[in-house]
Scaffold this motif. Sequence first.
Motif, PDB file in Angstrom:
ATOM      1  N   VAL A  36      -7.812   6.065  19.105  1.00  0.00           N
ATOM      2  CA  VAL A  36      -7.855   4.701  19.062  1.00  0.00           C
ATOM      3  C   VAL A  36      -7.053   4.177  17.581  1.00  0.00           C
ATOM      4  CG1 VAL A  36      -9.209   2.482  18.455  1.00  0.00           C
ATOM      5  CG2 VAL A  36      -9.857   4.057  20.155  1.00  0.00           C
ATOM      6  N   HIS A  37      -7.540   5.009  16.623  1.00  0.00           N
ATOM      7  CA  HIS A  37      -6.782   4.564  15.289  1.00  0.00           C
ATOM      8  C   HIS A  37      -5.378   4.909  15.457  1.00  0.00           C
ATOM      9  CE1 HIS A  37      -5.808   5.118  11.104  1.00  0.00           C
ATOM     10  NE2 HIS A  37      -6.653   3.805  10.855  1.00  0.00           N
ATOM     11  N   LYS A  38      -4.990   5.747  15.989  1.00  0.00           N
ATOM     12  CA  LYS A  38      -3.322   6.265  16.032  1.00  0.00           C
ATOM     13  C   LYS A  38      -2.904   5.171  16.922  1.00  0.00           C
ATOM     14  CE  LYS A  38      -0.056   9.703  17.029  1.00  0.00           C
ATOM     15  NZ  LYS A  38       0.309  10.609  16.095  1.00  0.00           N
ATOM     16  N   ASP A  39      -3.562   4.849  18.066  1.00  0.00           N
ATOM     17  CA  ASP A  39      -2.923   3.668  18.847  1.00  0.00           C
ATOM     18  C   ASP A  39      -2.632   2.403  18.216  1.00  0.00           C
ATOM     19  OD1 ASP A  39      -2.697   5.493  21.274  1.00  0.00           O
ATOM     20  OD2 ASP A  39      -4.209   4.627  22.349  1.00  0.00           O
ATOM     21  N   VAL A  40      -3.669   2.056  17.675  1.00  0.00           N
ATOM     22  CA  VAL A  40      -3.636   0.666  16.966  1.00  0.00           C
ATOM     23  C   VAL A  40      -2.782   0.606  15.736  1.00  0.00           C
ATOM     24  CG1 VAL A  40      -5.512  -0.211  18.116  1.00  0.00           C
ATOM     25  CG2 VAL A  40      -5.994   0.725  15.888  1.00  0.00           C
ATOM     26  N   THR A  41      -2.727   1.501  14.987  1.00  0.00           N
ATOM     27  CA  THR A  41      -1.811   1.661  13.662  1.00  0.00           C
ATOM     28  C   THR A  41      -0.508   2.118  13.776  1.00  0.00           C
ATOM     29  OG1 THR A  41      -2.832   3.874  13.057  1.00  0.00           O
ATOM     30  CG2 THR A  41      -4.121   1.841  12.343  1.00  0.00           C
ATOM     31  N   GLU A  42      -0.280   3.083  14.463  1.00  0.00           N
ATOM     32  CA  GLU A  42       1.101   3.574  14.734  1.00  0.00           C
ATOM     33  C   GLU A  42       1.939   3.243  15.929  1.00  0.00           C
ATOM     34  OE1 GLU A  42       1.102   7.900  14.152  1.00  0.00           O
ATOM     35  OE2 GLU A  42      -0.208   7.900  12.641  1.00  0.00           O
ATOM     36  N   ARG A  43       1.412   3.332  17.000  1.00  0.00           N
ATOM     37  CA  ARG A  43       1.946   3.151  18.217  1.00  0.00           C
ATOM     38  C   ARG A  43       2.115   1.805  18.665  1.00  0.00           C
ATOM     39  NH1 ARG A  43      -1.604   7.509  20.730  1.00  0.00           N
ATOM     40  NH2 ARG A  43      -0.078   9.313  20.654  1.00  0.00           N
ATOM     41  N   LEU A  44       1.152   0.976  18.061  1.00  0.00           N
ATOM     42  CA  LEU A  44       0.994  -0.533  18.324  1.00  0.00           C
ATOM     43  C   LEU A  44       2.140  -1.231  17.344  1.00  0.00           C
ATOM     44  CD1 LEU A  44      -0.348  -2.691  20.003  1.00  0.00           C
ATOM     45  CD2 LEU A  44      -1.853  -3.054  18.186  1.00  0.00           C
ATOM     46  N   LYS A  45       2.592  -0.525  16.404  1.00  0.00           N
ATOM     47  CA  LYS A  45       3.462  -1.214  15.508  1.00  0.00           C
ATOM     48  C   LYS A  45       4.906  -1.262  15.858  1.00  0.00           C
ATOM     49  CE  LYS A  45       2.926   0.458  11.252  1.00  0.00           C
ATOM     50  NZ  LYS A  45       2.767   1.162   9.933  1.00  0.00           N
ATOM     51  N   GLN A  46       5.123  -0.178  16.895  1.00  0.00           N
ATOM     52  CA  GLN A  46       6.343  -0.033  17.600  1.00  0.00           C
ATOM     53  C   GLN A  46       6.253  -1.237  18.821  1.00  0.00           C
ATOM     54  OE1 GLN A  46       8.636   1.491  16.489  1.00  0.00           O
ATOM     55  NE2 GLN A  46       7.247   2.250  14.538  1.00  0.00           N
ATOM     56  N   ILE A  47       5.169  -1.234  19.431  1.00  0.00           N
ATOM     57  CA  ILE A  47       5.194  -2.152  20.680  1.00  0.00           C
ATOM     58  C   ILE A  47       4.989  -3.522  20.676  1.00  0.00           C
ATOM     59  CG2 ILE A  47       3.655  -2.231  22.808  1.00  0.00           C
ATOM     60  CD1 ILE A  47       2.725   0.561  22.265  1.00  0.00           C
ATOM     61  N   ASP A  48       4.075  -3.848  19.457  1.00  0.00           N
ATOM     62  CA  ASP A  48       3.808  -5.346  19.162  1.00  0.00           C
ATOM     63  C   ASP A  48       3.511  -5.424  17.862  1.00  0.00           C
ATOM     64  OD1 ASP A  48       2.715  -8.056  19.367  1.00  0.00           O
ATOM     65  OD2 ASP A  48       1.849  -7.796  21.101  1.00  0.00           O
ATOM     66  N   PRO A  49       4.194  -5.724  17.009  1.00  0.00           N
ATOM     67  CA  PRO A  49       4.099  -5.674  15.445  1.00  0.00           C
ATOM     68  C   PRO A  49       3.079  -6.965  15.185  1.00  0.00           C
ATOM     69  CG  PRO A  49       6.515  -5.639  15.930  1.00  0.00           C
ATOM     70  CD  PRO A  49       5.953  -5.609  17.300  1.00  0.00           C
ATOM     71  N   GLU A  50       3.167  -8.113  16.054  1.00  0.00           N
ATOM     72  CA  GLU A  50       2.230  -9.371  15.555  1.00  0.00           C
ATOM     73  C   GLU A  50       0.954  -8.974  15.948  1.00  0.00           C
ATOM     74  OE1 GLU A  50       1.735 -13.629  17.177  1.00  0.00           O
ATOM     75  OE2 GLU A  50       3.697 -13.040  17.041  1.00  0.00           O
ATOM     76  N   LEU A  51       0.626  -8.458  16.925  1.00  0.00           N
ATOM     77  CA  LEU A  51      -0.704  -7.806  17.276  1.00  0.00           C
ATOM     78  C   LEU A  51      -1.256  -6.566  16.527  1.00  0.00           C
ATOM     79  CD1 LEU A  51      -3.310  -7.932  19.094  1.00  0.00           C
ATOM     80  CD2 LEU A  51      -2.131  -6.448  20.570  1.00  0.00           C
ATOM     81  N   CYS A  52      -0.281  -5.889  15.914  1.00  0.00           N
ATOM     82  CA  CYS A  52      -0.545  -4.846  14.911  1.00  0.00           C
ATOM     83  C   CYS A  52      -1.113  -5.447  13.661  1.00  0.00           C
ATOM     84  CB  CYS A  52       0.844  -3.825  14.607  1.00  0.00           C
ATOM     85  SG  CYS A  52       0.234  -2.439  13.558  1.00  0.00           S
ATOM     86  N   ASP A  53      -0.365  -6.298  13.282  1.00  0.00           N
ATOM     87  CA  ASP A  53      -0.906  -7.131  11.988  1.00  0.00           C
ATOM     88  C   ASP A  53      -2.175  -7.811  12.237  1.00  0.00           C
ATOM     89  OD1 ASP A  53       1.581  -6.667  10.759  1.00  0.00           O
ATOM     90  OD2 ASP A  53       2.465  -8.546  11.296  1.00  0.00           O
ATOM     91  N   LYS A  54      -2.529  -8.375  13.282  1.00  0.00           N
ATOM     92  CA  LYS A  54      -3.897  -8.970  13.450  1.00  0.00           C
ATOM     93  C   LYS A  54      -4.948  -7.905  13.299  1.00  0.00           C
ATOM     94  CE  LYS A  54      -2.177 -12.619  16.274  1.00  0.00           C
ATOM     95  NZ  LYS A  54      -2.376 -13.237  17.467  1.00  0.00           N
ATOM     96  N   VAL A  55      -4.649  -6.610  14.076  1.00  0.00           N
ATOM     97  CA  VAL A  55      -5.455  -5.744  14.155  1.00  0.00           C
ATOM     98  C   VAL A  55      -5.552  -5.121  12.694  1.00  0.00           C
ATOM     99  CG1 VAL A  55      -5.714  -3.169  15.012  1.00  0.00           C
ATOM    100  CG2 VAL A  55      -5.015  -4.992  16.458  1.00  0.00           C
ATOM    101  N   ARG A  56      -4.548  -4.984  11.889  1.00  0.00           N
ATOM    102  CA  ARG A  56      -4.686  -4.415  10.659  1.00  0.00           C
ATOM    103  C   ARG A  56      -5.717  -5.448   9.826  1.00  0.00           C
ATOM    104  NH1 ARG A  56      -4.247   0.211   9.405  1.00  0.00           N
ATOM    105  NH2 ARG A  56      -6.079  -0.212   7.902  1.00  0.00           N
ATOM    106  N   LYS A  57      -5.773  -6.783   9.872  1.00  0.00           N
ATOM    107  CA  LYS A  57      -6.562  -7.635   9.282  1.00  0.00           C
ATOM    108  C   LYS A  57      -8.029  -7.295   9.549  1.00  0.00           C
ATOM    109  CE  LYS A  57      -3.259 -11.357   8.556  1.00  0.00           C
ATOM    110  NZ  LYS A  57      -2.634 -12.627   8.756  1.00  0.00           N
ATOM    111  N   VAL A  58      -8.381  -7.109  10.741  1.00  0.00           N
ATOM    112  CA  VAL A  58      -9.639  -6.675  11.311  1.00  0.00           C
ATOM    113  C   VAL A  58      -9.912  -5.461  10.597  1.00  0.00           C
ATOM    114  CG1 VAL A  58     -10.991  -6.142  13.251  1.00  0.00           C
ATOM    115  CG2 VAL A  58      -9.496  -7.996  13.367  1.00  0.00           C
ATOM    116  N   LEU A  59      -9.272  -4.494  10.827  1.00  0.00           N
ATOM    117  CA  LEU A  59      -9.324  -2.941  10.216  1.00  0.00           C
ATOM    118  C   LEU A  59      -9.575  -3.143   8.602  1.00  0.00           C
ATOM    119  CD1 LEU A  59      -7.170  -0.492  12.263  1.00  0.00           C
ATOM    120  CD2 LEU A  59      -9.434  -1.377  12.752  1.00  0.00           C
ATOM    121  N   ASP A  60      -8.787  -4.012   7.998  1.00  0.00           N
ATOM    122  CA  ASP A  60      -9.085  -4.053   6.442  1.00  0.00           C
ATOM    123  C   ASP A  60     -10.275  -4.786   5.962  1.00  0.00           C
ATOM    124  OD1 ASP A  60      -6.429  -2.858   5.861  1.00  0.00           O
ATOM    125  OD2 ASP A  60      -5.571  -4.705   5.714  1.00  0.00           O
ATOM    126  N   TYR A  61     -10.666  -5.549   6.964  1.00  0.00           N
ATOM    127  CA  TYR A  61     -12.116  -6.200   6.594  1.00  0.00           C
ATOM    128  C   TYR A  61     -13.081  -5.125   6.897  1.00  0.00           C
ATOM    129  CZ  TYR A  61     -16.301  -8.942   7.397  1.00  0.00           C
ATOM    130  OH  TYR A  61     -17.466  -9.329   7.282  1.00  0.00           O
TER     131      TYR A  61
END
Length: 86
Positions: A36-61
């Motif tokens: 899950v972590h690899k999918d939402v931090t590495e793979r998602l960055k290539q696929i949907d950078p905007e969604l990746c940024d949103k996920v990053r905010k949740v993970l940072d929180y």
Amino acid sequence: MNDVKSRAVMLGQFITEKECTVRDAAKHFSLGKSTVHKDVTERLKQIDPELCDKVRKVLDYNLSVRHLRGGEATKQKSIQKQTHAE
């Protein structure tokens, strides 16, 4: 969920909508935390950078309140042990 790209997007959407942890998402989708972590931090960055940024905010929180959640989990385990012992 064989398609890695669609899985990454699905996981990203789930984490942002539920504002949940990687562990919660992994459990919900029956996947490993590392996957899950690899999918939402590495793979998602290539696929949907905007969604990746949103996920990053949740993970940072989640990271910022990790110490609080850990204490709460320990407290709940203690309460469960007490009720089972009675």
